[in-house]
Design an enzyme around this catalytic site. Structure first.
Site, short mmCIF file in Angstrom:
data_model
loop_
_atom_site.label_atom_id
_atom_site.label_comp_id
_atom_site.label_asym_id
_atom_site.label_seq_id
_atom_site.Cartn_x
_atom_site.Cartn_y
_atom_site.Cartn_z
CE LYS A 94 -3.38 2.54 2.81
NZ LYS A 94 -4.16 2.57 4.07
CG ASP A 118 -5.84 8.19 4.38
OD1 ASP A 118 -6.67 8.85 3.72
OD2 ASP A 118 -6.15 7.23 5.11
CE LYS A 153 -6.81 8.72 7.82
NZ LYS A 153 -7.27 7.47 8.43
CG ASP A 211 -2.27 5.07 5.13
OD1 ASP A 211 -2.23 4.02 5.77
OD2 ASP A 211 -3.28 5.46 4.52
CG ASP A 255 -10.20 7.27 6.57
OD1 ASP A 255 -9.12 7.41 5.96
OD2 ASP A 255 -10.27 7.16 7.81
CD GLU A 294 -7.03 5.41 2.25
OE1 GLU A 294 -5.90 4.98 2.59
OE2 GLU A 294 -7.97 5.55 3.06
NE ARG A 338 -10.84 -0.98 2.97
CZ ARG A 338 -11.41 -1.13 4.16
NH1 ARG A 338 -12.57 -1.76 4.25
NH2 ARG A 338 -10.85 -0.65 5.25
#
Length: 490
Positions: free
Chosen positions: A257, A262, A269, A280, A339, A341, A343
């Site tokens: 990933k 993010d 968030k 992230d 959020d 995102e 995946r």
């Protein structure tokens, strides 16, 4: 930085002695007197995690002797050796000592080369800092370290090889740590791609970087929808290492990933949840670090790694909750949470690596869910899989490296949670079983290939200093990926 020199027990400024709880003896009588004194006074018993220091005069100079405990012989393992080494290096650095002799512990339970490799890796990791942005940071002094047994005048080839392997493993972990620790204005999709290119040149693997037009041409719609809210162009990073040219049809796939930042998008968030979101891309960092070690060691296997790198931000073009988007696989996805995102980027990367790069198996690594952190804390990686044999292989490697792994269930009931009323899937199953449903969302795109999903949300980042690192990126699970690859290369 550490250099490995031919110090001896008597020429080093510090001598580190590893002792077992049921065997507080060495071959030097003067040292035994000091050890016995510490034992009699209750200052040191050799228990795991214990340490005690004193000074002695050797060759008309003062030497610091640091005793570190490993516990009972029957309980000794490489983790205890790693922790003891890390503790010793940090303690001696605090004292300003730079010439250090690590005396290899005497035990029949672990092979000499394995002990030395673990000590070399741990020394490097304990010496790690990330203070490049502190204007008042003191310049790091180079440590001179010897790893051997007292009385051994020259290192054998086996010992030198063990040290070299331990150092190279640590360097791969440090590559990942550095990438995670860099702020998001320094590491973004373009510079993450540059880091991969540089790692490839240094270690010996091929890197190909694709921009937004190629991403659109490949119809990676899930990936692109996450990326389009940022002015920074997404990058599809493909890394290839072929160490087994005669068996090119057998390829292990790694997918990391690569969310370099993010914000949560429109499902934004809170501020406290955004501060560390430079991390992230921990999965991407670990993939780059692991492939660096694999290539540097020249392992006899083939590995291809893919990173879909982007930022998840808010703009007039950003994707929104309630939208239905496509994917490279042709499946439609209802976005119920922007959020969730990671995946979305992963499923396009997974589909790409299977269909375009023709890998046989896939391991994806992602700082994917807060639920993994809630369930397992910062010490254990959550694993979702469709193949027990593949998981057992990973588990065995992780038990050797000390990277804790825990398999989560994948009952069909969980799959019901990610079914959509208006599309093939929805990108979040809600609050319950969040780590499992996120993994099962990715499984829908693996085409029945043997697959492991590693949710490293808790293990890629640590909130406190330890014997083997500092607060921030950990580099997990670089060592385990390398060990798994090493075992396959034999």
């Amino acid at each position: 930085m550490i250099s490995y020199k031919s110090l001896t027990c008597s020429t080093a400024d510090a001598l580190v002695i590893y002792l077992l709880e049921n065997n507080l003896k060495v071959s030097n009588e003067d040292l035994n007197k000091n050890i016995s004194f510490a034992e009699d006074k209750g200052l040191f018993k050799g228990k795991s995690g214990e340490s005690y220091s004193f000074t002695r005069t050797v060759n008309d100079t003062i030497q610091t002797v640091l005793l570190v405990g490993l516990g009972k012989e029957e309980d000794i393992n490489l983790d205890k050796v790693r922790e003891a080494t890390g503790k010793a290096i940090k303690k001696l650095k605090e004292l300003g000592i730079t010439n250090i002799f690590l005396r290899v512990p005497h035990t029949e339970a672990i092979k000499l080369e394995e002990l030395i490799k673990a000590m070399a890796t741990s020394a490097e990791l304990a010496n790690y800092t990330f203070n490049k942005y502190k204007t008042d940071a003191k310049e790091e002094k180079e440590l001179n370290v010897s790893i051997s047994r007292c009385g051994v005048k020259e290192a054998t080839k086996e010992i030198e090889d063990a040290i070299n392997e331990g150092v190279e493993v640590a360097k791969g972990i440090i590559i990942a740590r550095n990438l995670v620790n860099e702020p998001s204005n320094v590491i973004y999709p373009e510079t993450l791609a540059e880091a991969a290119v540089n790692a490839g040149k240094e270690s010996g693997f091929e890197v190909e970087v694709h921009g937004v037009e190629k991403i659109k041409a490949l119809k990676m719609e899930a990936f692109y929808n996450v990326a389009k809210g940022s002015v920074k162009e997404p990058k599809l990073i493909v890394m290839r290492y072929f160490g087994d040219e005669d068996n090119k049809e057998n390829v292990l796939g790694l997918v990391g990933k690569g969310l370099t930042y993010d914000s949560g998008g429109y499902s934004i968030k809170p501020t406290t949840g955004m501060v560390d979101m430079k991390s992230d891309m921990g999965g991407a960092a670990s993939v780059i670090g692991a492939l660096s070690v694999i290539a540097k060691r020249g392992l006899k296997l083939n590995v291809i790694a893919v990173i879909a790198a982007c930022e998840n931000l808010i703009s007039g073009d950003a994707y929104k909750p309630g939208e239905v988007i496509g994917s490279m696989a042709g499946k439609t996805i209802e976005v119920v949470n922007t959020d969730a995102e990671g995946r979305l980027t992963l499923v396009d990367a997974v589909h790409y690596i299977i269909t375009e790069e023709k890998v046989n198996e896939v391991i994806d690594l992602a700082t994917l869910t807060g639920a993994a952190l809630v369930a397992l804390g910062e010490t254990t990686t959550a694993v979702v899989t469709n193949n027990e044999g593949f998981f057992n292989e990973l588990k065995s490697a992780s038990e050797y490296t000390g990277d804790n792994m825990w398999q989560l269930p994948t009952f069909d009931d969980y799959k019901e949670l990610i079914k959509s009323d208006i599309a093939d899937l929805k990108n979040s199953g809600g609050r319950f079983a969040g780590t499992i449903t996120a993994g099962l969302f990715i499984e829908a795109f693996v085409q029945d290939k043997p697959w492991l999903h590693l949710d490293i949300a808790g293990t890629a980042w640590t909130s406190k200093n330890s014997n083997l690192g500092v607060k921030g990126g950990t580099g997990a699970p670089v060592h385990t990926l390398y060990e798994l690859a090493k075992r396959r290369s034999k």
